[in-house]
Scaffold this active site. Structure first.
Site, PDB file in Angstrom:
ATOM      1  N   HIS A  94       0.821  -1.222   0.000  1.00  0.00           N
ATOM      2  CA  HIS A  94       0.000   0.000   0.000  1.00  0.00           C
ATOM      3  C   HIS A  94       0.849   1.263   0.000  1.00  0.00           C
ATOM      4  CE1 HIS A  94       0.313  -0.083   4.548  1.00  0.00           C
ATOM      5  NE2 HIS A  94       0.369   1.226   4.357  1.00  0.00           N
ATOM      6  N   ASP A 102      -0.217  -7.606   1.416  1.00  0.00           N
ATOM      7  CA  ASP A 102       0.305  -6.234   1.486  1.00  0.00           C
ATOM      8  C   ASP A 102       1.831  -6.278   1.493  1.00  0.00           C
ATOM      9  OD1 ASP A 102       0.463  -3.511   1.710  1.00  0.00           O
ATOM     10  OD2 ASP A 102      -0.107  -3.432   3.823  1.00  0.00           O
ATOM     11  N   SER A 147       4.321   2.365   8.088  1.00  0.00           N
ATOM     12  CA  SER A 147       3.960   1.269   7.189  1.00  0.00           C
ATOM     13  C   SER A 147       5.157   0.776   6.386  1.00  0.00           C
ATOM     14  CB  SER A 147       2.861   1.719   6.234  1.00  0.00           C
ATOM     15  OG  SER A 147       1.646   1.913   6.904  1.00  0.00           O
TER      16      SER A 147
END
Length: 269
Positions: A75, A128, A224
């Protein structure tokens, strides 16, 4: 952790955030600053074009798993975070060896190629993961990815998450790399917290549950793609969750062992 109102909010927060003060660097959702020698494999994804000159343009984390191979969250390279396809971000770089993002040490390395998992699902957060090949080899020591049968994935193990992200959940981003201790939790904990909704769906085959049952220590926006480490081995990548350090809302990480086939196929070593 990562915002459940999707990663777009993390990108907006990064663009609008005021640089963190030196005092703020002393704490991060229950964490502390890290010495450069402790985490030579922790890298930052950056773009001055998209995220400004402050903090080296950092917007996500990554992990050096080979001298020219970095793994991160899929992402992080999506339109929701970057605002346009990653191929159109002309100054996309991996920052290596720069614990303090306001300093000049280390390297900003160009990217040779990117592999994003073709089955990444931004709704469920499944798969992901992405693999970045650098244009040049770097001297920093990579970290080993823990295999699927290693005991480091067991619930109860103490893990450490690293990143430059939001320290409080309100847009206070750190300039120095820091870490926080969390516990690997049973898959049932995340399965109950995220059974399938707009927040995401927990899948134990490719995800790992970690955090504190009462909340407190956690990753957050901007972390992230960064590493979750147990006993010196990579066990996860910061992926998603509800809020930052909330009780009953543990962090969900991409299970590192699920990365191994992609790294073997798409990594440069």
């Amino acid at each position: 952790m990562r915002p459940t109102i999707r990663a777009a909010l993390g990108a907006v927060a990064l663009i609008l955030a005021v640089p963190a003060s030196a005092a703020a660097d002393e704490s991060v959702v229950g964490g502390k600053p890290v010495r450069p020698s402790q985490s030579p494999w922790a890298v930052a994804l950056a773009s001055h074009q998209r995220f400004g000159e402050q903090r080296s343009g950092q917007f996500c984390g990554g992990v050096l798993v080979g001298h020219a191979t970095v793994v991160t969250a899929a992402h992080c390279l999506g339109r929701e975070v970057l605002g346009l396809p990653w191929q159109e971000v002309k100054d996309l770089r991996v920052v290596v060896g720069r614990n303090n993002l306001t300093a000049k040490e280390g390297q900003e390395v160009k990217i040779a190629k990117v592999w994003v998992h073709p089955h990444y699902n931004s709704w469920t957060n499944e798969d992901d993961m992405a693999v970045i090949t650098l244009q040049e080899r770097v001297p920093n020591q990579p970290i080993q990815i823990a295999g699927p049968n290693d005991g480091v994935y067991e619930a109860g193990n103490t893990a450490t998450v690293y990143g430059w992200g939001d320290m409080t959940g309100d847009g206070s981003y750190a300039s120095r790399l820091r870490s926080a201790r969390v516990n690997v939790l049973r898959d049932t904990v995340c399965a109950r917290a995220y059974p399938g909704s707009a927040d995401g769906t927990y899948n134990a085959a490719s995800m790992l549950c970690a955090g504190e049952p009462k909340g407190g220590r956690d990753a957050c926006q901007g972390d992230s793609g960064g590493p979750l480490v147990v006993r010196g081995q990579l066990v996860g990548l910061v992926s998603w969750g509800t809020g930052c350090g909330r009780a009953g809302s543990p962090g969900v990480y991409t299970r590192a062992s699920a990365l191994l086939p992609a790294v073997l196929t798409h990594g440069a070593g």
